[in-house]
Design a protein around this motif. Structure first.
Motif, PDB file in Angstrom:
ATOM      1  N   LEU A 282     -48.765  -9.925   2.125  1.00 36.18           N
ATOM      2  CA  LEU A 282     -48.574  -8.483   2.179  1.00 36.18           C
ATOM      3  C   LEU A 282     -49.045  -7.821   0.888  1.00 36.18           C
ATOM      4  CD1 LEU A 282     -45.421  -6.842   3.640  1.00 36.18           C
ATOM      5  CD2 LEU A 282     -46.029  -6.249   1.304  1.00 36.18           C
ATOM      6  N   ALA A 283     -49.089  -8.584  -0.221  1.00 35.22           N
ATOM      7  CA  ALA A 283     -49.480  -8.023  -1.517  1.00 35.22           C
ATOM      8  C   ALA A 283     -50.925  -7.545  -1.502  1.00 35.22           C
ATOM      9  CB  ALA A 283     -49.287  -9.058  -2.621  1.00 35.22           C
ATOM     10  N   ARG A 284     -51.837  -8.382  -0.974  1.00 38.52           N
ATOM     11  CA  ARG A 284     -53.260  -8.034  -0.871  1.00 38.52           C
ATOM     12  C   ARG A 284     -53.810  -7.442  -2.170  1.00 38.52           C
ATOM     13  NH1 ARG A 284     -51.339  -5.280   2.933  1.00 38.52           N
ATOM     14  NH2 ARG A 284     -52.544  -3.420   2.433  1.00 38.52           N
ATOM     15  N   GLY A 285     -53.615  -8.164  -3.256  1.00 34.43           N
ATOM     16  CA  GLY A 285     -54.200  -7.759  -4.520  1.00 34.43           C
ATOM     17  C   GLY A 285     -53.283  -7.004  -5.447  1.00 34.43           C
ATOM     18  N   ALA A 286     -52.095  -6.670  -5.019  1.00 39.12           N
ATOM     19  CA  ALA A 286     -51.149  -5.996  -5.913  1.00 39.12           C
ATOM     20  C   ALA A 286     -50.833  -6.915  -7.092  1.00 39.12           C
ATOM     21  CB  ALA A 286     -49.871  -5.638  -5.171  1.00 39.12           C
ATOM     22  N   VAL A 287     -50.734  -6.342  -8.279  1.00 33.75           N
ATOM     23  CA  VAL A 287     -50.506  -7.124  -9.492  1.00 33.75           C
ATOM     24  C   VAL A 287     -49.040  -7.533  -9.578  1.00 33.75           C
ATOM     25  CG1 VAL A 287     -50.595  -7.087 -12.017  1.00 33.75           C
ATOM     26  CG2 VAL A 287     -52.363  -5.901 -10.675  1.00 33.75           C
ATOM     27  N   GLY A 288     -48.786  -8.806  -9.878  1.00 33.22           N
ATOM     28  CA  GLY A 288     -47.413  -9.251 -10.058  1.00 33.22           C
ATOM     29  C   GLY A 288     -47.244 -10.721  -9.759  1.00 33.22           C
ATOM     30  N   THR A 289     -46.034 -11.206  -9.976  1.00 35.23           N
ATOM     31  CA  THR A 289     -45.702 -12.602  -9.691  1.00 35.23           C
ATOM     32  C   THR A 289     -45.615 -12.815  -8.181  1.00 35.23           C
ATOM     33  OG1 THR A 289     -44.416 -12.779 -11.731  1.00 35.23           O
ATOM     34  CG2 THR A 289     -43.967 -14.413 -10.009  1.00 35.23           C
ATOM     35  N   PRO A 290     -46.361 -13.753  -7.622  1.00 33.67           N
ATOM     36  CA  PRO A 290     -46.253 -14.005  -6.183  1.00 33.67           C
ATOM     37  C   PRO A 290     -44.800 -14.282  -5.782  1.00 33.67           C
ATOM     38  CG  PRO A 290     -48.098 -15.214  -7.114  1.00 33.67           C
ATOM     39  CD  PRO A 290     -47.334 -14.663  -8.272  1.00 33.67           C
ATOM     40  N   CYS A 291     -44.397 -13.703  -4.683  1.00 37.57           N
ATOM     41  CA  CYS A 291     -43.004 -13.867  -4.235  1.00 37.57           C
ATOM     42  C   CYS A 291     -42.979 -14.120  -2.735  1.00 37.57           C
ATOM     43  CB  CYS A 291     -42.188 -12.620  -4.579  1.00 37.57           C
ATOM     44  SG  CYS A 291     -40.425 -12.768  -4.204  1.00 37.57           S
ATOM     45  N   TYR A 292     -42.335 -15.209  -2.355  1.00 42.79           N
ATOM     46  CA  TYR A 292     -42.201 -15.586  -0.945  1.00 42.79           C
ATOM     47  C   TYR A 292     -40.862 -15.045  -0.445  1.00 42.79           C
ATOM     48  CZ  TYR A 292     -42.293 -18.635   3.197  1.00 42.79           C
ATOM     49  OH  TYR A 292     -42.320 -19.140   4.478  1.00 42.79           O
ATOM     50  N   VAL A 293     -40.907 -14.154   0.529  1.00 42.95           N
ATOM     51  CA  VAL A 293     -39.704 -13.503   1.051  1.00 42.95           C
ATOM     52  C   VAL A 293     -39.482 -13.973   2.485  1.00 42.95           C
ATOM     53  CG1 VAL A 293     -38.543 -11.302   1.488  1.00 42.95           C
ATOM     54  CG2 VAL A 293     -40.189 -11.497  -0.387  1.00 42.95           C
ATOM     55  N   SER A 294     -38.260 -14.386   2.793  1.00 41.68           N
ATOM     56  CA  SER A 294     -37.976 -14.896   4.131  1.00 41.68           C
ATOM     57  C   SER A 294     -36.547 -14.540   4.532  1.00 41.68           C
ATOM     58  CB  SER A 294     -38.164 -16.415   4.181  1.00 41.68           C
ATOM     59  OG  SER A 294     -37.273 -17.057   3.278  1.00 41.68           O
ATOM     60  N   GLY A 295     -36.269 -14.709   5.805  1.00 39.64           N
ATOM     61  CA  GLY A 295     -34.932 -14.441   6.310  1.00 39.64           C
ATOM     62  C   GLY A 295     -34.956 -14.364   7.817  1.00 39.64           C
ATOM     63  N   ARG A 296     -33.926 -13.774   8.372  1.00 38.67           N
ATOM     64  CA  ARG A 296     -33.811 -13.619   9.818  1.00 38.67           C
ATOM     65  C   ARG A 296     -33.439 -12.180  10.152  1.00 38.67           C
ATOM     66  NH1 ARG A 296     -29.110 -17.407  11.341  1.00 38.67           N
ATOM     67  NH2 ARG A 296     -28.345 -16.431   9.426  1.00 38.67           N
ATOM     68  N   VAL A 297     -33.810 -11.755  11.345  1.00 45.31           N
ATOM     69  CA  VAL A 297     -33.369 -10.475  11.879  1.00 45.31           C
ATOM     70  C   VAL A 297     -32.409 -10.778  13.020  1.00 45.31           C
ATOM     71  CG1 VAL A 297     -34.031  -8.284  12.903  1.00 45.31           C
ATOM     72  CG2 VAL A 297     -35.556  -9.398  11.256  1.00 45.31           C
ATOM     73  N   LEU A 298     -31.177 -10.311  12.871  1.00 47.02           N
ATOM     74  CA  LEU A 298     -30.107 -10.642  13.805  1.00 47.02           C
ATOM     75  C   LEU A 298     -29.417  -9.389  14.320  1.00 47.02           C
ATOM     76  CD1 LEU A 298     -28.404 -13.324  11.518  1.00 47.02           C
ATOM     77  CD2 LEU A 298     -30.073 -13.785  13.335  1.00 47.02           C
ATOM     78  N   SER A 299     -28.799  -9.521  15.494  1.00 41.10           N
ATOM     79  CA  SER A 299     -27.880  -8.499  15.959  1.00 41.10           C
ATOM     80  C   SER A 299     -26.506  -8.791  15.343  1.00 41.10           C
ATOM     81  CB  SER A 299     -27.785  -8.503  17.487  1.00 41.10           C
ATOM     82  OG  SER A 299     -27.131  -7.325  17.943  1.00 41.10           O
ATOM     83  N   VAL A 300     -25.592  -7.835  15.410  1.00 35.47           N
ATOM     84  CA  VAL A 300     -24.310  -8.000  14.721  1.00 35.47           C
ATOM     85  C   VAL A 300     -23.493  -9.176  15.249  1.00 35.47           C
ATOM     86  CG1 VAL A 300     -24.093  -5.613  13.951  1.00 35.47           C
ATOM     87  CG2 VAL A 300     -23.268  -6.253  16.230  1.00 35.47           C
ATOM     88  N   ASP A 301     -23.795  -9.628  16.461  1.00 37.09           N
ATOM     89  CA  ASP A 301     -23.060 -10.780  16.990  1.00 37.09           C
ATOM     90  C   ASP A 301     -23.726 -12.105  16.606  1.00 37.09           C
ATOM     91  OD1 ASP A 301     -25.299 -10.792  18.573  1.00 37.09           O
ATOM     92  OD2 ASP A 301     -24.226 -10.679  20.493  1.00 37.09           O
ATOM     93  N   GLY A 302     -24.757 -12.036  15.768  1.00 36.51           N
ATOM     94  CA  GLY A 302     -25.438 -13.242  15.322  1.00 36.51           C
ATOM     95  C   GLY A 302     -26.620 -13.653  16.162  1.00 36.51           C
ATOM     96  N   THR A 303     -26.884 -12.935  17.251  1.00 38.88           N
ATOM     97  CA  THR A 303     -28.014 -13.267  18.113  1.00 38.88           C
ATOM     98  C   THR A 303     -29.336 -12.920  17.424  1.00 38.88           C
ATOM     99  OG1 THR A 303     -26.684 -12.774  20.075  1.00 38.88           O
ATOM    100  CG2 THR A 303     -29.085 -12.853  20.364  1.00 38.88           C
ATOM    101  N   PRO A 304     -30.282 -13.849  17.350  1.00 40.18           N
ATOM    102  CA  PRO A 304     -31.585 -13.529  16.751  1.00 40.18           C
ATOM    103  C   PRO A 304     -32.309 -12.460  17.563  1.00 40.18           C
ATOM    104  CG  PRO A 304     -31.281 -15.903  16.933  1.00 40.18           C
ATOM    105  CD  PRO A 304     -30.180 -15.267  17.735  1.00 40.18           C
TER     106      PRO A 304
END
Length: 294
Positions: free
Chosen positions: A124-146
């Protein structure tokens, strides 16, 4: 109350009453309610501080300057709303009361509609200056359902504290949107967020200076999560340990949104790539509220 004071008070109240009466034929009940309340509170403010004509002129000049500096790259009125806390108050009034949901925060003035699509796990950086950062996680509903059909819009500043739209060359970097995996997981590369000042070379900056306030925002990454049958979430993730977490110029920090950035030496990364330089990683789950829930 002496007679002179009473006459002055009656004269002032007469102005307010006439303005309120002018909205009597407003067809939209909500507009009638909002305008009536606005006039009552605005007039009460002027009475409370005994607003002078010169102060009124200064306020008009301030708003005029805010309008002149606003364009398709900079929204000074959003900045003004942000530094007065109105943006965060509006967020607080309108966000769901569901305690399991990810808390919302300010939208900010740097979102754009036409950001490029980035593949899952892409850069997503596509040339933006900075320390490379790997971002991850999940998107869930409030009951825990993905939520496997969610779309994430992500944007952030570079290591110099600037968003791509603040540059004059029309390049796009540090932003994009992606579709999450069927199991609700997401991942992408960007640059590690760093603290930066909001634009303070205009009237909002002058206001901050005059009131002894700073323009800094703590390091953060913006998220907009959109999913069918769920309320859209606007939020940030903030970097733990940032010196401005307690002094955010726009009051957007919430404890639940602070997450740790892990720092790594050059070498293998979670996506199987081999990083040639030091990099960082952050992990954060986004929990959305179903439509209709409060």
């Amino acid at each position: 109350m002496n007679r002179e004071h009473s006459v002055a008070a009656d004269r002032e109240q007469a102005v307010t009453d006439k303005v309120l009466a002018s909205f009597a034929k407003t067809a939209d009940p909500r507009l009638h309610e909002v305008m009536g309340s606005l006039v009552r509170h605005l007039h009460a403010f002027a009475r409370d501080v005994r607003l002078t004509e010169r102060e009124w002129e200064t306020a008009i000049e301030f708003l005029t300057r805010a309008g002149h500096i606003t364009d398709d790259r900079r929204q000074e009125f959003i900045l003004l709303s942000d530094v007065l806390g109105l943006s965060m108050l509006t967020v607080a009034i309108n966000e769901p009361k569901e305690p399991r949901a990810t808390e919302a925060t300010v939208f900010g003035p740097f979102y754009v509609d036409d950001a490029p699509e980035v593949p899952l796990g892409g850069d997503l950086a596509r040339g933006a200056v900075g320390t490379p950062c790997y971002v991850s996680g999940r998107v869930l509903s409030v009951d825990g359902t993905p939520i496997g059909d969610a779309v994430l819009h992500v944007w952030g500043a570079d290591d110099d504290g600037f968003y791509d739209v603040q540059y004059s060359d029309d390049h796009s970097a540090g932003r994009g949107w992606l579709r999450v995996a069927p199991d609700g997981s997401y991942r992408f590369w960007t640059v590690l967020p760093t603290p930066y000042p909001i634009p303070h070379d205009g009237p909002v900056g002058d206001l901050l200076t005059a009131t002894g306030r700073g323009p800094m925002r703590p390091a953060h990454l913006h998220f907009k999560a959109v999913a069918p049958d769920h309320r859209t979430l606007i939020t940030h993730i903030f970097v733990a340990g940032d010196p401005y977490l307690e002094d955010d110029a726009v009051f957007g920090v919430k404890d639940s949104l602070v997450t740790r950035a892990e720092h790594h030496s050059a070498g293998p990364a979670p996506d199987g790539s081999h990083q040639q330089e030091a990099w960082a990683s952050m992990s954060f789950d986004l929990v959305l509220v179903p439509d209709g829930d409060r």
